[in-house]
Scaffold this motif. Structure first.
Motif, PDB file in Angstrom:
ATOM      1  N   LEU A 395       0.840  -1.194   0.000  1.00  0.00           N
ATOM      2  CA  LEU A 395       0.000   0.000   0.000  1.00  0.00           C
ATOM      3  C   LEU A 395       0.881   1.252   0.000  1.00  0.00           C
ATOM      4  O   LEU A 395       1.827   1.357   0.784  1.00  0.00           O
ATOM      5  N   SER A 396       0.548   2.216  -0.875  1.00  0.00           N
ATOM      6  CA  SER A 396       1.335   3.449  -0.938  1.00  0.00           C
ATOM      7  C   SER A 396       0.845   4.493   0.045  1.00  0.00           C
ATOM      8  O   SER A 396       1.530   5.482   0.297  1.00  0.00           O
ATOM      9  N   ARG A 397      -0.352   4.310   0.607  1.00  0.00           N
ATOM     10  CA  ARG A 397      -0.896   5.251   1.585  1.00  0.00           C
ATOM     11  C   ARG A 397      -1.908   4.520   2.466  1.00  0.00           C
ATOM     12  O   ARG A 397      -2.279   3.381   2.167  1.00  0.00           O
ATOM     13  N   ASP A 398      -2.336   5.165   3.526  1.00  0.00           N
ATOM     14  CA  ASP A 398      -3.321   4.552   4.422  1.00  0.00           C
ATOM     15  C   ASP A 398      -4.583   4.203   3.652  1.00  0.00           C
ATOM     16  O   ASP A 398      -5.064   4.985   2.812  1.00  0.00           O
ATOM     17  N   LEU A 399      -5.153   3.033   3.974  1.00  0.00           N
ATOM     18  CA  LEU A 399      -6.413   2.617   3.353  1.00  0.00           C
ATOM     19  C   LEU A 399      -7.552   3.040   4.270  1.00  0.00           C
ATOM     20  O   LEU A 399      -7.667   2.567   5.395  1.00  0.00           O
ATOM     21  N   ILE A 400      -8.392   3.947   3.770  1.00  0.00           N
ATOM     22  CA  ILE A 400      -9.452   4.567   4.570  1.00  0.00           C
ATOM     23  C   ILE A 400     -10.817   4.128   4.054  1.00  0.00           C
ATOM     24  O   ILE A 400     -11.065   4.103   2.851  1.00  0.00           O
ATOM     25  N   SER A 401     -11.717   3.777   5.001  1.00  0.00           N
ATOM     26  CA  SER A 401     -13.075   3.431   4.615  1.00  0.00           C
ATOM     27  C   SER A 401     -13.851   4.683   4.233  1.00  0.00           C
ATOM     28  O   SER A 401     -13.408   5.818   4.452  1.00  0.00           O
ATOM     29  N   ARG A 402     -15.060   4.508   3.692  1.00  0.00           N
ATOM     30  CA  ARG A 402     -15.866   5.647   3.239  1.00  0.00           C
ATOM     31  C   ARG A 402     -16.298   6.536   4.399  1.00  0.00           C
ATOM     32  O   ARG A 402     -16.568   7.720   4.210  1.00  0.00           O
ATOM     33  N   ASP A 403     -16.374   5.983   5.616  1.00  0.00           N
ATOM     34  CA  ASP A 403     -16.753   6.795   6.776  1.00  0.00           C
ATOM     35  C   ASP A 403     -15.540   7.304   7.551  1.00  0.00           C
ATOM     36  O   ASP A 403     -15.669   7.777   8.675  1.00  0.00           O
ATOM     37  N   GLY A 404     -14.350   7.231   6.958  1.00  0.00           N
ATOM     38  CA  GLY A 404     -13.179   7.859   7.549  1.00  0.00           C
ATOM     39  C   GLY A 404     -12.343   6.998   8.470  1.00  0.00           C
ATOM     40  O   GLY A 404     -11.401   7.499   9.082  1.00  0.00           O
ATOM     41  N   ALA A 420      -8.471 -11.128   0.899  1.00  0.00           N
ATOM     42  CA  ALA A 420      -9.799 -11.731   1.063  1.00  0.00           C
ATOM     43  C   ALA A 420     -10.657 -10.920   2.032  1.00  0.00           C
ATOM     44  O   ALA A 420     -11.865 -10.744   1.819  1.00  0.00           O
ATOM     45  N   GLN A 421     -10.045 -10.426   3.091  1.00  0.00           N
ATOM     46  CA  GLN A 421     -10.787  -9.598   4.047  1.00  0.00           C
ATOM     47  C   GLN A 421     -11.269  -8.301   3.409  1.00  0.00           C
ATOM     48  O   GLN A 421     -12.389  -7.835   3.673  1.00  0.00           O
ATOM     49  N   LEU A 422     -10.439  -7.680   2.547  1.00  0.00           N
ATOM     50  CA  LEU A 422     -10.840  -6.448   1.871  1.00  0.00           C
ATOM     51  C   LEU A 422     -12.001  -6.706   0.914  1.00  0.00           C
ATOM     52  O   LEU A 422     -12.943  -5.903   0.829  1.00  0.00           O
ATOM     53  N   LEU A 423     -11.950  -7.813   0.193  1.00  0.00           N
ATOM     54  CA  LEU A 423     -13.057  -8.158  -0.705  1.00  0.00           C
ATOM     55  C   LEU A 423     -14.346  -8.374   0.083  1.00  0.00           C
ATOM     56  O   LEU A 423     -15.428  -7.927  -0.321  1.00  0.00           O
ATOM     57  N   ASP A 424     -14.237  -9.044   1.237  1.00  0.00           N
ATOM     58  CA  ASP A 424     -15.406  -9.273   2.081  1.00  0.00           C
ATOM     59  C   ASP A 424     -15.937  -7.946   2.644  1.00  0.00           C
ATOM     60  O   ASP A 424     -17.156  -7.737   2.709  1.00  0.00           O
ATOM     61  N   GLY A 427     -17.895  -6.165  -0.030  1.00  0.00           N
ATOM     62  CA  GLY A 427     -19.176  -6.822  -0.275  1.00  0.00           C
ATOM     63  C   GLY A 427     -20.211  -6.505   0.784  1.00  0.00           C
ATOM     64  O   GLY A 427     -21.397  -6.296   0.481  1.00  0.00           O
ATOM     65  N   LYS A 428     -19.804  -6.438   2.028  1.00  0.00           N
ATOM     66  CA  LYS A 428     -20.737  -6.185   3.120  1.00  0.00           C
ATOM     67  C   LYS A 428     -21.121  -4.718   3.235  1.00  0.00           C
ATOM     68  O   LYS A 428     -22.200  -4.387   3.745  1.00  0.00           O
ATOM     69  N   ASN A 429     -20.264  -3.808   2.781  1.00  0.00           N
ATOM     70  CA  ASN A 429     -20.534  -2.385   2.942  1.00  0.00           C
ATOM     71  C   ASN A 429     -21.029  -1.710   1.664  1.00  0.00           C
ATOM     72  O   ASN A 429     -21.317  -0.513   1.666  1.00  0.00           O
ATOM     73  N   GLY A 430     -21.115  -2.462   0.578  1.00  0.00           N
ATOM     74  CA  GLY A 430     -21.739  -1.930  -0.625  1.00  0.00           C
ATOM     75  C   GLY A 430     -21.002  -0.778  -1.269  1.00  0.00           C
ATOM     76  O   GLY A 430     -21.632   0.152  -1.778  1.00  0.00           O
TER      77      GLY A 430
END
Length: 444
Positions: A395-404, A420-424, A427-430
Motif C-alpha cells: 500500500l502506498s498510503r493509508d487505506l481509509i473506509s468511506r466513513d473515515g 480476502a478480508q478487503l473483498l469481504d 461486499g458487506k458495505n456496498g
C-alpha cells in the motif's frame, strides 16, 4: 415539609443548581423563595433540621442555607450532620443573633462556607450564593479532570509498558544477527506509528467533519518539516504531534467541538485554550513522546506573542509547534472548523499567506508557499480495484473506509488473507475502497 420550585436557567448548564433553605419561620422561607426565584435555581425548603436531612436523603443538593435558631436541632447541629453525610454540599448559616459562640460552633463542626446575618442585604446574599456555587462547580470540574487525566495516564503507561515488553522479547529473539535486529526495529517503529494513527482515528470519531483531519494535517506537517530541512527524528515528532494534536480535547463537550472557533463565546474559548496543557499532561509519562508533548503544549501559540498558554513569541516557540499551527489551521479552514463556512483551498492559502509574521512564522509560510507552488510530480503509485490485488503488493498510503476509518496503514504488505478480508469488507458495505499501491518498480 418540603416545597419545590423550578425556574428556567439562563446559564449553559443542563441542570440548574439545587438550593435547600431550612428555617422554622414560614415568612423567611417565602422571602428566600422570592429572592432566588429569578436566578434560575431549583429551590427546596424545609421547616426544621430533621426535615432538611430528610430532603437531603432523597435529593441531590448543591447548597444549603440554614437558620441558626431552630427548635430540636439548631443550625450548627444540622450543618454538622450535613458536612458529615454530604461533604460536597456547600453550607451557609443564616442568623439574626450576635451569638459568637454559636457561629464558631457552626464553623468548627459544620465547616460552613459563610454566615449571613438577618436582616440580610439581598444583593449580598445573592452574590454569596452565586460565588459559593461557582466555587463548588470549579472544584467538581477540577476533580473530574484530575480523575480523567490520571485514568488516561494510566492507560498510556500500560500501553507503554506493553510496547516495551514486546520490544524486549523481540530484541532477544533477533540477537543472532545485526540484519535481523534492524528488521525488528523497523517493524517496531512501523507498529508504533500505526498505533498512533489508530488512536488518532479514535479521537476523530467524536465528530463527523473531523474524519481524516489529523492525517491530512500530519502529512502536511511532515512535508513542511522536510522542506525546512528538519532531521528525520524531528520531522517524525512533528508528524506524530499532528496525529495526536486533539488528544487534549477528549474532555471537551460535543457541543463545543461542533461549533466553529469563530462562534465560541468567551467561556468556551477559555475552555478550548486549555486543551494543549491537557495534551502535554497526558503524554508526560511517556519518555518517547516528550518532544511531542512540547510541540502539543505550544500548538496555539502565535508568532506575534498573542497565543496561548505561555504567550511565547517568534523563535521562542518550538519549530514543530510553528509548523503544526499552520498545517492545522490550513486544513481547519477548509472543513469549517475555524470559521462559519468551509473555505476553498485557494481562500485558505490566502489567509495563511496574509498571516505570516502575525499568526505564523514567516519561514514556515515561505516553506508552505513553496510546497503549494511546486508542480505536481507524476504519482509514484497507482489506483487498483480490490479484485486486481495480488499478494506482495505494498500500500502506498493509508487505506481509509468511506466513513473515515483507517483499515490498513501505508507501507502494509498485502497477503492473500488480507486481500480476502478487503473483498469481504467491500461486499458487506456496498462500496469500493480507494486502494493505491506501489508499482513493482518503485515499491519500497
Amino acid at each position: 415539609m418540603t416545597l419545590t420550585e423550578q425556574a428556567p436557567m439562563t446559564s449553559i448548564a443542563n441542570t440548574p443548581p439545587t438550593v435547600l433553605c431550612v428555617d422554622d419561620e414560614p415568612n423567611i422561607l417565602s422571602a428566600l423563595r422570592r429572592l432566588f426565584r429569578p436566578h434560575g435555581y431549583r429551590l427546596l425548603t424545609a421547616d426544621s433540621g430533621a426535615a432538611g436531612l430528610a430532603v437531603l436523603e432523597s435529593e441531590t443538593v448543591d447548597l444549603v442555607i440554614s437558620d441558626m435558631r431552630m427548635p430540636q436541632m439548631d443550625g450548627a447541629q444540622f450543618l454538622a450532620q450535613v458536612r458529615q453525610r454530604w461533604p460536597g454540599t456547600v453550607r451557609l448559616l443564616l442568623t439574626g443573633y450576635a451569638d459568637i459562640g454559636a457561629i464558631l460552633d457552626a464553623i468548627n463542626h459544620g465547616e460552613i462556607y459563610r454566615y449571613v446575618t438577618k436582616p440580610w442585604d439581598e444583593n449580598d446574599i445573592v452574590l454569596v450564593v452565586r460565588h459559593a456555587l461557582e466555587r463548588r462547580a470549579l472544584e467538581q470540574d477540577k476533580l473530574r479532570l484530575e480523575a480523567l487525566t490520571a485514568s488516561q495516564n494510566a492507560e498510556l503507561l500500560l500501553l507503554n509498558a506493553s510496547l516495551e515488553q514486546k520490544v524486549a522479547v523481540r530484541t532477544q529473539q533477533l540477537k543472532l544477527s545485526h540484519d535481523e535486529l534492524q528488521t525488528a526495529n523497523d517493524k517496531l517503529k512501523a507498529t508504533f506509528v500505526t498505533t498512533i494513527k489508530v488512536f488518532s482515528n479514535l479521537i476523530e470519531m467524536r465528530g463527523g467533519k473531523l474524519a481524516g483531519h489529523a492525517r491530512r494535517v500530519a502529512e502536511l506537517s511532515r512535508k513542511l518539516a522536510q522542506t525546512m530541512g528538519l532531521e528525520a527524528q524531528d520531522a517524525r515528532d512533528v508528524f506524530i504531534a499532528a496525529l495526536l494534536k486533539d488528544i487534549g480535547k477528549l474532555s471537551l463537550s460535543d457541543d463545543l467541538l461542533e461549533l466553529p472557533a469563530s462562534a465560541w463565546n468567551g467561556e468556551q474559548l477559555a475552555t478550548f485554550r486549555k486543551h494543549p496543557l491537557r495534551a502535554e499532561q497526558l503524554l508526560m509519562a511517556l519518555d518517547e513522546l516528550r518532544p511531542v508533548s512540547v510541540i502539543l503544549r505550544s500548538q496555539l501559540e502565535r508568532f506575534d506573542g498573542a497565543g496561548f498558554p505561555d504567550a511565547l513569541a517568534g523563535l521562542a516557540i518550538p519549530l514543530g509547534a510553528r509548523i503544526l499551527a499552520l498545517a492545522s489551521d490550513y486544513d481547519g479552514l477548509q472543513i469549517g472548523a475555524m470559521v462559519q463556512r468551509s473555505l476553498r483551498a485557494d481562500e485558505a492559502r490566502t489567509l495563511v499567506y496574509d498571516s505570516g509574521g502575525k499568526r505564523y512564522d514567516p519561514a514556515v509560510v515561505a516553506a508552505f508557499r513553496s510546497l503549494m507552488d511546486q508542480t505536481q510530480a507524476p504519482p509514484r503509485d497507482m489506483a487498483v480495484l480490490s479484485g486486481e490485488l495480488e499478494p506482495g503488493m505494498v500500500l502506498s498510503r493509508d487505506l481509509i473506509s468511506r466513513d473515515g476509518l483507517m483499515l490498513l496503514a501505508g507501507e502494509h504488505v498485502l497477503t492473500a488473507r488480507v486481500i480476502a478480508q478487503l473483498l469481504d469488507f467491500e461486499g458487506k458495505n456496498g462500496g469500493r475502497l480507494a486502494i493505491r499501491v506501489y508499482p513493482p518498480a518503485v515499491a519500497p
